[in-house]
Scaffold this motif. Structure first.
Motif, PDB file in Angstrom:
ATOM      1  N   MET A 139       0.832  -1.180   0.000  1.00 43.48           N
ATOM      2  CA  MET A 139       0.000   0.000   0.000  1.00 43.48           C
ATOM      3  C   MET A 139       0.877   1.244   0.000  1.00 43.48           C
ATOM      4  SD  MET A 139      -2.997  -0.499   2.698  1.00 43.48           S
ATOM      5  CE  MET A 139      -3.932  -1.933   2.759  1.00 43.48           C
ATOM      6  N   SER A 140       0.620   2.099  -0.930  1.00 42.09           N
ATOM      7  CA  SER A 140       1.367   3.351  -0.954  1.00 42.09           C
ATOM      8  C   SER A 140       0.510   4.460  -0.363  1.00 42.09           C
ATOM      9  CB  SER A 140       1.773   3.710  -2.381  1.00 42.09           C
ATOM     10  OG  SER A 140       0.631   3.988  -3.143  1.00 42.09           O
ATOM     11  N   LYS A 141       1.181   5.348   0.317  1.00 43.18           N
ATOM     12  CA  LYS A 141       0.482   6.487   0.913  1.00 43.18           C
ATOM     13  C   LYS A 141       0.743   7.708   0.049  1.00 43.18           C
ATOM     14  CE  LYS A 141       0.601   4.878   5.635  1.00 43.18           C
ATOM     15  NZ  LYS A 141       0.915   5.209   7.015  1.00 43.18           N
ATOM     16  N   ASN A 142      -0.278   8.125  -0.654  1.00 42.00           N
ATOM     17  CA  ASN A 142      -0.161   9.315  -1.486  1.00 42.00           C
ATOM     18  C   ASN A 142      -0.587  10.533  -0.690  1.00 42.00           C
ATOM     19  OD1 ASN A 142       0.607   7.805  -3.716  1.00 42.00           O
ATOM     20  ND2 ASN A 142      -1.520   7.455  -4.318  1.00 42.00           N
ATOM     21  N   LYS A 143       0.154  11.592  -0.858  1.00 43.95           N
ATOM     22  CA  LYS A 143      -0.223  12.841  -0.207  1.00 43.95           C
ATOM     23  C   LYS A 143      -1.261  13.539  -1.067  1.00 43.95           C
ATOM     24  CE  LYS A 143       3.992  13.717   2.306  1.00 43.95           C
ATOM     25  NZ  LYS A 143       5.040  14.689   2.624  1.00 43.95           N
ATOM     26  N   VAL A 144      -2.283  14.019  -0.412  1.00 43.52           N
ATOM     27  CA  VAL A 144      -3.334  14.743  -1.104  1.00 43.52           C
ATOM     28  C   VAL A 144      -3.291  16.183  -0.627  1.00 43.52           C
ATOM     29  CG1 VAL A 144      -5.824  14.958  -1.442  1.00 43.52           C
ATOM     30  CG2 VAL A 144      -4.778  12.695  -1.270  1.00 43.52           C
ATOM     31  N   ARG A 145      -3.296  17.083  -1.562  1.00 46.21           N
ATOM     32  CA  ARG A 145      -3.275  18.502  -1.218  1.00 46.21           C
ATOM     33  C   ARG A 145      -4.610  19.113  -1.646  1.00 46.21           C
ATOM     34  NH1 ARG A 145       0.298  23.051  -0.568  1.00 46.21           N
ATOM     35  NH2 ARG A 145      -0.602  24.854  -1.619  1.00 46.21           N
ATOM     36  N   ILE A 146      -5.266  19.735  -0.704  1.00 44.35           N
ATOM     37  CA  ILE A 146      -6.538  20.395  -0.981  1.00 44.35           C
ATOM     38  C   ILE A 146      -6.338  21.885  -0.774  1.00 44.35           C
ATOM     39  CG2 ILE A 146      -8.931  20.661  -0.260  1.00 44.35           C
ATOM     40  CD1 ILE A 146      -8.815  17.730   0.645  1.00 44.35           C
ATOM     41  N   GLU A 147      -6.697  22.640  -1.771  1.00 42.76           N
ATOM     42  CA  GLU A 147      -6.569  24.091  -1.679  1.00 42.76           C
ATOM     43  C   GLU A 147      -7.960  24.701  -1.836  1.00 42.76           C
ATOM     44  OE1 GLU A 147      -4.357  27.636  -4.122  1.00 42.76           O
ATOM     45  OE2 GLU A 147      -3.324  25.715  -3.905  1.00 42.76           O
ATOM     46  N   LEU A 148      -8.382  25.444  -0.819  1.00 41.71           N
ATOM     47  CA  LEU A 148      -9.702  26.062  -0.857  1.00 41.71           C
ATOM     48  C   LEU A 148      -9.711  27.275  -1.770  1.00 41.71           C
ATOM     49  CD1 LEU A 148     -10.782  26.015   2.887  1.00 41.71           C
ATOM     50  CD2 LEU A 148     -11.571  24.534   1.056  1.00 41.71           C
ATOM     51  N   ASN A 149     -10.801  27.431  -2.450  1.00 48.29           N
ATOM     52  CA  ASN A 149     -11.036  28.632  -3.236  1.00 48.29           C
ATOM     53  C   ASN A 149     -11.620  29.654  -2.266  1.00 48.29           C
ATOM     54  OD1 ASN A 149     -12.325  30.651  -4.713  1.00 48.29           O
ATOM     55  ND2 ASN A 149     -12.815  29.274  -6.400  1.00 48.29           N
ATOM     56  N   ARG A 150     -10.770  30.496  -1.708  1.00 51.49           N
ATOM     57  CA  ARG A 150     -11.195  31.420  -0.651  1.00 51.49           C
ATOM     58  C   ARG A 150     -12.321  32.346  -1.093  1.00 51.49           C
ATOM     59  NH1 ARG A 150      -7.868  31.634   3.889  1.00 51.49           N
ATOM     60  NH2 ARG A 150      -5.984  30.397   3.671  1.00 51.49           N
ATOM     61  N   ALA A 151     -12.251  32.823  -2.316  1.00 51.45           N
ATOM     62  CA  ALA A 151     -13.315  33.707  -2.814  1.00 51.45           C
ATOM     63  C   ALA A 151     -14.638  32.946  -2.888  1.00 51.45           C
ATOM     64  CB  ALA A 151     -12.943  34.272  -4.179  1.00 51.45           C
ATOM     65  N   GLY A 152     -14.585  31.697  -3.319  1.00 56.36           N
ATOM     66  CA  GLY A 152     -15.792  30.877  -3.404  1.00 56.36           C
ATOM     67  C   GLY A 152     -16.375  30.569  -2.036  1.00 56.36           C
ATOM     68  N   VAL A 153     -15.509  30.281  -1.070  1.00 56.16           N
ATOM     69  CA  VAL A 153     -15.965  30.009   0.293  1.00 56.16           C
ATOM     70  C   VAL A 153     -16.608  31.259   0.884  1.00 56.16           C
ATOM     71  CG1 VAL A 153     -15.232  29.436   2.640  1.00 56.16           C
ATOM     72  CG2 VAL A 153     -14.328  28.149   0.706  1.00 56.16           C
ATOM     73  N   ARG A 154     -15.980  32.417   0.686  1.00 57.34           N
ATOM     74  CA  ARG A 154     -16.546  33.669   1.201  1.00 57.34           C
ATOM     75  C   ARG A 154     -17.905  33.940   0.559  1.00 57.34           C
ATOM     76  NH1 ARG A 154     -12.517  37.904   1.527  1.00 57.34           N
ATOM     77  NH2 ARG A 154     -12.350  37.171   3.637  1.00 57.34           N
ATOM     78  N   GLU A 155     -18.008  33.711  -0.742  1.00 58.35           N
ATOM     79  CA  GLU A 155     -19.281  33.919  -1.437  1.00 58.35           C
ATOM     80  C   GLU A 155     -20.362  33.009  -0.854  1.00 58.35           C
ATOM     81  OE1 GLU A 155     -21.057  33.260  -5.915  1.00 58.35           O
ATOM     82  OE2 GLU A 155     -18.940  33.781  -5.705  1.00 58.35           O
ATOM     83  N   LEU A 156     -20.012  31.751  -0.609  1.00 56.28           N
ATOM     84  CA  LEU A 156     -20.958  30.807  -0.010  1.00 56.28           C
ATOM     85  C   LEU A 156     -21.366  31.256   1.387  1.00 56.28           C
ATOM     86  CD1 LEU A 156     -22.450  28.066   0.072  1.00 56.28           C
ATOM     87  CD2 LEU A 156     -20.338  27.091   0.978  1.00 56.28           C
ATOM     88  N   MET A 157     -20.406  31.666   2.199  1.00 56.02           N
ATOM     89  CA  MET A 157     -20.686  32.054   3.579  1.00 56.02           C
ATOM     90  C   MET A 157     -21.536  33.320   3.673  1.00 56.02           C
ATOM     91  SD  MET A 157     -19.377  29.739   5.520  1.00 56.02           S
ATOM     92  CE  MET A 157     -19.211  30.492   7.117  1.00 56.02           C
ATOM     93  N   GLN A 158     -21.549  34.136   2.616  1.00 56.35           N
ATOM     94  CA  GLN A 158     -22.331  35.369   2.614  1.00 56.35           C
ATOM     95  C   GLN A 158     -23.609  35.255   1.786  1.00 56.35           C
ATOM     96  OE1 GLN A 158     -19.354  38.093   1.104  1.00 56.35           O
ATOM     97  NE2 GLN A 158     -18.775  38.710   3.165  1.00 56.35           N
ATOM     98  N   SER A 159     -23.863  34.122   1.199  1.00 58.18           N
ATOM     99  CA  SER A 159     -24.955  33.958   0.243  1.00 58.18           C
ATOM    100  C   SER A 159     -26.336  34.011   0.902  1.00 58.18           C
ATOM    101  CB  SER A 159     -24.804  32.623  -0.483  1.00 58.18           C
ATOM    102  OG  SER A 159     -25.072  31.552   0.403  1.00 58.18           O
ATOM    103  N   PRO A 160     -27.352  34.351   0.109  1.00 56.84           N
ATOM    104  CA  PRO A 160     -28.727  34.315   0.612  1.00 56.84           C
ATOM    105  C   PRO A 160     -29.128  32.913   1.080  1.00 56.84           C
ATOM    106  CG  PRO A 160     -28.634  35.533  -1.447  1.00 56.84           C
ATOM    107  CD  PRO A 160     -27.280  34.903  -1.246  1.00 56.84           C
ATOM    108  N   GLU A 161     -28.588  31.888   0.435  1.00 52.79           N
ATOM    109  CA  GLU A 161     -28.893  30.515   0.848  1.00 52.79           C
ATOM    110  C   GLU A 161     -28.371  30.244   2.259  1.00 52.79           C
ATOM    111  OE1 GLU A 161     -28.855  30.722  -3.572  1.00 52.79           O
ATOM    112  OE2 GLU A 161     -27.396  31.323  -2.076  1.00 52.79           O
ATOM    113  N   MET A 162     -27.160  30.724   2.559  1.00 52.76           N
ATOM    114  CA  MET A 162     -26.597  30.550   3.901  1.00 52.76           C
ATOM    115  C   MET A 162     -27.419  31.334   4.918  1.00 52.76           C
ATOM    116  SD  MET A 162     -24.411  29.053   5.806  1.00 52.76           S
ATOM    117  CE  MET A 162     -23.209  28.396   4.659  1.00 52.76           C
ATOM    118  N   GLN A 163     -27.850  32.528   4.546  1.00 50.35           N
ATOM    119  CA  GLN A 163     -28.687  33.323   5.441  1.00 50.35           C
ATOM    120  C   GLN A 163     -29.982  32.577   5.751  1.00 50.35           C
ATOM    121  OE1 GLN A 163     -29.088  37.515   4.317  1.00 50.35           O
ATOM    122  NE2 GLN A 163     -27.272  37.248   3.040  1.00 50.35           N
ATOM    123  N   ALA A 164     -30.558  31.927   4.745  1.00 50.67           N
ATOM    124  CA  ALA A 164     -31.801  31.173   4.944  1.00 50.67           C
ATOM    125  C   ALA A 164     -31.579  29.988   5.881  1.00 50.67           C
ATOM    126  CB  ALA A 164     -32.343  30.696   3.596  1.00 50.67           C
TER     127      ALA A 164
END
Length: 75
Positions: A1-26
């Motif tokens: 079994m090999s252990k591969n490193k996974v790198r996840i990079e958040l789209n900060r602008a997208g996360v901010r848009e989601l956190m401020q969205s009307p759907e999140m407010q609802a």
């Protein structure tokens, strides 16, 4: 079994848009109403996210009890 490193990079602008969205407010407003349907609520967009505040006191610590019942830190 090999252990591969996974790198996840958040789209900060997208996360901010989601956190401020009307759907999140609802979603926040829905949760606030579940906690204390008879209390006053206020929903607004802060610098980085949507916020819902719940105000009110029934004289019996009802809001405090409701928060504990619906996922407070101590429960």
């Amino acid at each position: 079994m090999s252990k591969n490193k996974v790198r996840i990079e958040l789209n900060r602008a997208g996360v901010r848009e989601l956190m401020q969205s009307p759907e999140m407010q609802a979603v926040l407003l829905e949760q606030a109403n579940k906690i204390a349907s008879a209390s006053e609520t206020e929903t607004y967009v802060a610098q980085t996210r949507a916020v819902t505040a719940v105000y009110g006191d029934d004289g019996n610590n009802g809001l405090l009890k409701a928060v504990g019942k619906h996922g407070g830190k101590n429960h």
